[in-house]
Design a protein around this motif. Structure first.
Motif, PDB file in Angstrom:
ATOM      1  N   ASP A 258       0.833  -1.200   0.000  1.00 51.27           N
ATOM      2  CA  ASP A 258       0.000   0.000   0.000  1.00 51.27           C
ATOM      3  C   ASP A 258       0.869   1.251   0.000  1.00 51.27           C
ATOM      4  O   ASP A 258       0.673   2.181  -0.785  1.00 51.27           O
ATOM      5  CB  ASP A 258      -0.913  -0.034   1.233  1.00 51.27           C
ATOM      6  CG  ASP A 258      -1.905   1.121   1.272  1.00 51.27           C
ATOM      7  OD1 ASP A 258      -1.828   2.013   0.408  1.00 51.27           O
ATOM      8  OD2 ASP A 258      -2.753   1.131   2.170  1.00 51.27           O
TER       9      ASP A 258
ATOM     10  N   SER B 232       0.962   3.648  -3.266  1.00 49.58           N
ATOM     11  CA  SER B 232       0.358   4.968  -3.006  1.00 49.58           C
ATOM     12  C   SER B 232       1.384   6.071  -3.236  1.00 49.58           C
ATOM     13  O   SER B 232       1.109   7.078  -3.901  1.00 49.58           O
ATOM     14  CB  SER B 232      -0.173   5.035  -1.570  1.00 49.58           C
ATOM     15  OG  SER B 232      -1.239   4.136  -1.363  1.00 49.58           O
TER      16      SER B 232
ATOM     17  N   LEU C  28      -5.647   1.994  -1.523  1.00 52.12           N
ATOM     18  CA  LEU C  28      -4.535   2.925  -1.637  1.00 52.12           C
ATOM     19  C   LEU C  28      -4.806   4.189  -0.833  1.00 52.12           C
ATOM     20  O   LEU C  28      -5.962   4.496  -0.512  1.00 52.12           O
ATOM     21  CB  LEU C  28      -4.314   3.292  -3.107  1.00 52.12           C
ATOM     22  CG  LEU C  28      -3.839   2.144  -4.002  1.00 52.12           C
ATOM     23  CD1 LEU C  28      -4.007   2.525  -5.463  1.00 52.12           C
ATOM     24  CD2 LEU C  28      -2.394   1.800  -3.724  1.00 52.12           C
ATOM     25  N   HIS C  29      -3.750   4.913  -0.523  1.00 52.74           N
ATOM     26  CA  HIS C  29      -3.875   6.183   0.205  1.00 52.74           C
ATOM     27  C   HIS C  29      -3.201   7.268  -0.619  1.00 52.74           C
ATOM     28  O   HIS C  29      -2.025   7.556  -0.450  1.00 52.74           O
ATOM     29  CB  HIS C  29      -3.275   6.064   1.605  1.00 52.74           C
ATOM     30  CG  HIS C  29      -4.100   5.203   2.499  1.00 52.74           C
ATOM     31  ND1 HIS C  29      -4.134   3.838   2.365  1.00 52.74           N
ATOM     32  CD2 HIS C  29      -4.968   5.508   3.499  1.00 52.74           C
ATOM     33  CE1 HIS C  29      -4.981   3.335   3.266  1.00 52.74           C
ATOM     34  NE2 HIS C  29      -5.488   4.331   3.964  1.00 52.74           N
TER      35      HIS C  29
ATOM     36  N   LYS D 257      -9.484   3.819  -3.137  1.00 54.07           N
ATOM     37  CA  LYS D 257      -8.568   4.229  -2.072  1.00 54.07           C
ATOM     38  C   LYS D 257      -9.327   4.609  -0.809  1.00 54.07           C
ATOM     39  O   LYS D 257     -10.522   4.887  -0.835  1.00 54.07           O
ATOM     40  CB  LYS D 257      -7.705   5.403  -2.527  1.00 54.07           C
ATOM     41  CG  LYS D 257      -8.457   6.601  -3.079  1.00 54.07           C
ATOM     42  CD  LYS D 257      -7.461   7.605  -3.622  1.00 54.07           C
ATOM     43  CE  LYS D 257      -8.162   8.791  -4.247  1.00 54.07           C
ATOM     44  NZ  LYS D 257      -8.746   8.458  -5.548  1.00 54.07           N
TER      45      LYS D 257
END
Length: 506
Positions: free
Chosen positions: A309, A313, A368-369, A379
């Motif tokens: 992640d 990201s 995701l971030h 996200k």
């Protein structure tokens, strides 16, 4: 720089258009059409993040559902490892651009026969274009390192396919290249000393000359994950994951004094320096594969959801920040993430089946971030982070960090005392994670407050379990246990005993 020259050229075109319009030579309608085309070309030249789509998936979406899913996720660029006609047909009349691939096992036939190459282009490109926006052809995959016996036929295959594109008048619209493994570049750090494997230069030199002549990119599959795994103890995990670094942790090229804050930029620049050594300076690097596995066996402890992640990201943010690389700040390479789906039909090693952002049925492996990328990809928008123990840390280092957190760090460690909600499981890792998160949340969730001399990491996964609710969690516990005076006394006594531990997080 050639990209700067391109920008100057665009400015010249706009000035010329203005002059032609003011003098009446160019009609307003014609001017609008030309400007619209220039704007389209400018948009096409902007860096992007695409996705690789492998099909070794047991429950892969149908082509129609796959395209709907791509549109829902706002994915505008994909790469296929073949020229799947059903998927290409389903992509028609969408704005999704696709790289189609020539599998390695087809190289010999195409490289040996112009007729075979022309037939391949006719069936897999001409029959679909322009309804389906085919942007490039990737000829083979890591041929020079995985199937060296096919290396002599690689360039003939590329040239035969290119000649077929010329015959169809598509050679200016569709680029053609071949993806390489990072291992074709030797001594990649410092980047200024990198060079192509000299045993391959008889093939690489004419290939680069072809790419230069046709305006095609050098396709590279670049994985900081493998660089980190092969150089643990030398390459910090933070460098591999694009995490913010203190200046002391940045990699510095001693020859150029360029500072590298992440491994991917160093790998890209190593390719640029390698080309420069061969007097090729006008070929752009396109990263056709990069990613991080979310799961692996005991030999791959850093293949975790949190690291995957974090890497992907931050990779997306890095591309859309358009900061380029230290050697070429004016050029930001576009990147295709490996990969869209977990390919569960690949059985060994375990990590090979776990590079995807989604399972084959389109449910996310993790969220995701990424901020600032609109609705691109699924996200998590809660922006909730926690600080926990990093995998693979030795117990002695972990105990020292726990002692500091519960002592000078003034973390609230009452919940990890015997009989309290977070005492079980009774081990240093569990207790340290709770103490680290307490300090991290209290310190404002800054990257520097989750270091503890390299034994902690930031995660987006809530580590709470059962009645043990971590300080950063928004969960609520039923029947929350009241803190007893004895537990407070124990915690205070423990803090006093640990107060003399010499530790700091910076």
């Amino acid at each position: 720089m050639f990209m700067a020259d391109f920008k100057s050229f665009k400015a010249f075109i706009f000035l010329l258009l203005l002059l032609l319009f003011n003098t009446g030579i160019l009609a307003k309608e014609e001017e609008a059409e030309v400007i619209a085309e220039l704007k389209k070309q400018e948009e096409d030249s902007q860096p992007f993040v695409g996705l690789n789509i492998g099909t070794e998936v047991s429950d892969l979406l149908s082509p129609k559902d796959l395209v709907s899913f791509l549109q829902l996720q706002k994915i505008t660029h994909i790469r296929l490892y073949d020229a799947n006609s059903d998927i290409l047909r389903a992509l028609a009349h969408t704005k999704i651009r696709v790289i189609v691939g020539v599998p390695n096992n087809q190289l010999l036939a195409i490289g040996s026969s112009n007729t075979t190459a022309a037939t391949w282009i006719e069936r897999n490109v001409v029959d679909f274009y322009p309804e389906t926006l085919i942007s490039a052809i990737s000829v083979g995959d890591e041929v020079l390192t995985t199937v060296p016996s096919s290396a002599p036929i690689l360039l003939p295959a590329i040239e035969s396919l290119y000649n077929a594109l010329v015959a169809s008048n598509l050679h200016t619209l569709i680029k053609i290249s071949t993806p390489h493994a990072a291992s074709i570049v030797l001594d990649p750090f410092p980047p200024s000393q990198a060079f192509f494997n000299q045993t391959l230069t008889p093939i690489i030199i004419p290939l680069l000359q072809f790419l230069s002549r046709t305006g095609s990119p050098l396709m590279m599959n670049l994985y900081p994950y493998y660089v980190f795994m092969q150089n643990k103890g030398v390459v910090p995990l933070e460098n591999s994951l694009f995490k913010p670094l203190t200046p002391s942790k940045e990699m510095v090229d001693p020859n150029t004094l360029l500072h590298y804050t992440n491994v991917l930029d160093a790998m890209v620049d190593a390719a640029y320096f390698s080309m420069k050594n061969l007097n090729i300076t006008d070929v752009v690097v396109l990263v056709t594969e990069s990613g991080w596995p979310s799961h692996g066996d005991s030999k791959e402890p850093f293949a975790t959801i949190d690291n995957a992640d974090t890497y992907n990201s931050n990779l997306i943010k890095h591309v859309y920040d358009r900061t380029g690389t230290p050697f070429h700040p004016e050029i930001t390479s576009s990147v295709y993430i490996y990969e869209l789906f977990n390919e569960d039909l690949i059985t060994t090693p375990l990590s090979e089946a776990n590079w995807g952002l989604f399972y084959g049925n389109s449910t996310p492996v993790y969220l995701l971030h990424v901020s600032g990328s609109g609705s691109f990809l699924a996200k998590d928008t809660t922006n909730q982070t926690y600080c926990v123990v990093m995998d693979g840390v030795d117990t002695k280092s972990l105990q020292a960090a726990l002692d500091w957190a519960c002592g000078p760090g003034r973390s609230n460690c009452s919940e990890i005392q015997p009989g309290e909600n977070c005492y079980q499981p009774n081990n240093v890792k569990n207790h340290a994670s709770y103490a680290f998160d307490s300090y991290y949340q209290k310190a404002g969730r800054t990257v520097w407050s989750c270091d503890f001399k390299g034994v902690a990491m930031i995660t987006t996964t809530d580590p709470s379990h059962g009645k043990c609710i971590f300080p950063g969690s928004k969960k609520e516990v039923n029947n929350t246990k009241m803190e007893s005076p004895s537990s407070n006394t124990t915690s205070e006594a423990q803090s006093r005993l640990m107060g003399d531990v010499n530790w700091r997080t910076a």
